[in-house]
Write a protein that holds these residues in place. Sequence first.
Motif, short mmCIF file in Angstrom:
data_model
loop_
_atom_site.label_atom_id
_atom_site.label_comp_id
_atom_site.label_asym_id
_atom_site.label_seq_id
_atom_site.Cartn_x
_atom_site.Cartn_y
_atom_site.Cartn_z
N LEU A 1 0.82 -1.21 0.00
CA LEU A 1 0.00 0.00 0.00
C LEU A 1 0.86 1.27 0.00
O LEU A 1 0.32 2.37 0.12
CB LEU A 1 -0.92 0.01 1.22
CG LEU A 1 -2.06 -1.03 1.22
CD1 LEU A 1 -2.79 -1.03 2.55
CD2 LEU A 1 -3.02 -0.77 0.07
N ASN A 2 2.16 1.10 -0.12
CA ASN A 2 3.06 2.25 -0.12
C ASN A 2 2.89 3.06 -1.41
O ASN A 2 2.96 2.51 -2.51
CB ASN A 2 4.51 1.78 -0.01
CG ASN A 2 4.77 1.02 1.28
OD1 ASN A 2 4.14 1.28 2.30
ND2 ASN A 2 5.69 0.06 1.24
N ILE A 3 2.65 4.34 -1.26
CA ILE A 3 2.57 5.24 -2.41
C ILE A 3 3.33 6.52 -2.09
O ILE A 3 3.59 6.84 -0.93
CB ILE A 3 1.11 5.58 -2.78
CG1 ILE A 3 0.41 6.32 -1.64
CG2 ILE A 3 0.34 4.32 -3.16
CD1 ILE A 3 -0.98 6.83 -2.02
N THR A 4 3.68 7.27 -3.13
CA THR A 4 4.42 8.51 -2.95
C THR A 4 3.47 9.63 -2.52
O THR A 4 2.25 9.50 -2.63
CB THR A 4 5.13 8.92 -4.25
OG1 THR A 4 4.13 9.25 -5.24
CG2 THR A 4 6.02 7.79 -4.77
N LYS A 5 4.04 10.73 -2.02
CA LYS A 5 3.22 11.87 -1.63
C LYS A 5 2.46 12.43 -2.82
O LYS A 5 1.29 12.83 -2.70
CB LYS A 5 4.11 12.96 -1.01
CG LYS A 5 4.66 12.60 0.36
CD LYS A 5 5.47 13.76 0.93
CE LYS A 5 6.00 13.41 2.32
NZ LYS A 5 6.80 14.53 2.89
N LYS A 6 3.09 12.45 -3.98
CA LYS A 6 2.44 12.96 -5.19
C LYS A 6 1.27 12.07 -5.57
O LYS A 6 0.19 12.55 -5.94
CB LYS A 6 3.43 13.05 -6.34
CG LYS A 6 2.85 13.67 -7.61
CD LYS A 6 3.91 13.82 -8.69
CE LYS A 6 3.31 14.49 -9.93
NZ LYS A 6 4.33 14.65 -11.00
N GLN A 7 1.47 10.75 -5.48
CA GLN A 7 0.38 9.82 -5.80
C GLN A 7 -0.77 9.96 -4.82
O GLN A 7 -1.95 9.90 -5.21
CB GLN A 7 0.92 8.39 -5.81
CG GLN A 7 1.83 8.06 -6.98
CD GLN A 7 2.45 6.69 -6.88
OE1 GLN A 7 2.55 6.12 -5.78
NE2 GLN A 7 2.89 6.15 -8.00
N LEU A 8 -0.45 10.16 -3.54
CA LEU A 8 -1.50 10.35 -2.53
C LEU A 8 -2.30 11.61 -2.83
O LEU A 8 -3.54 11.61 -2.76
CB LEU A 8 -0.88 10.44 -1.14
CG LEU A 8 -1.86 10.71 0.01
CD1 LEU A 8 -2.92 9.61 0.09
CD2 LEU A 8 -1.12 10.86 1.33
#
Length: 308
Positions: free
Chosen positions: A63-70
């Motif tokens: 479930l790890n995503i980047t800040k931009k993706q979030l």
Amino acid sequence: MTKPKNTLLLVLAFFAIYVIWGSTYLLNKIAVQELPPFMLASIRFTVAGLLIFILCKMLRIPLNITKKQLKNCILAGFLFLSLGNGFVVWALQYVDSGLAALEIAAQPLVILLLMRILDGKKIQPMSILGVIIGIMGIFLLVSQNQIISNENTLLGMVMIFMCMLSWAYASLFVAKADLPSNYFVNTGFQMFAAGIILMIGSLAIGEEWILPTQWSSPVQYSLLLLILFGSIVAFTSFNYLLKIVSPEKVATSTYVNPIIALLLGWWYLEEQITTQSAIAAVVLLTGVYFINTKKKLVLFSRFSSKNH
């Protein structure tokens, strides 16, 4: 660079956005007759998002995503679901489910115009014809006496059009945005974000939250189907298709959605299908066909070349 296409997945995904989404108008209409609209939409998307997160954990999907993706997931969830769906549920308090679906059938028209305005994409001659026919269909739909004479119904139709604009813009945004590559993860974050936004909005306007134990059986079943199929299955399929095929092709779900919604609303809720609504449906869907067709465009070009 487009991702390789899996034919079976494409067929199943299109079935989900064609047929399952067509039934969500009926399910939302049943539920919103008893529950506050933003509370209803908030519970649907929050629970669906949490279930997707649990499913990802069970399948060991990170479930790890980047800040931009979030950030992009939150924006997409807001445009698609908080605005694009939450206010449709609100409008269903005053608009028949079939009429709502029929109005939303104009979405390819809106997407085409937005692509022209925002991306500078040239509109082909047959698409221009489709836009003209589509506008005629919308006029036939909203000019009916029972709509014009009812202030709340007219307000609901206007609100649905605003939702359409939000959904259309979000479709173009998602097609290019940096989002999680896994479609379950992408859908989960969008749904959970939209659910929280709708919850805040619901509490802010003072909606009364009702415990599930106090809901009637039809509402309980409707929300369960909305969460499992209308949200998790169909919206995941939608996000998958936006990355695989063009937004215009994804928007062709509007060929099938209004027909299913009209029939279900007539069958289960005894919603009236007027002669003018039927004519508007034919005209509007004809316009949508011309907007999306490729073969007709070729035939039109050949005809034009022979006559010049």
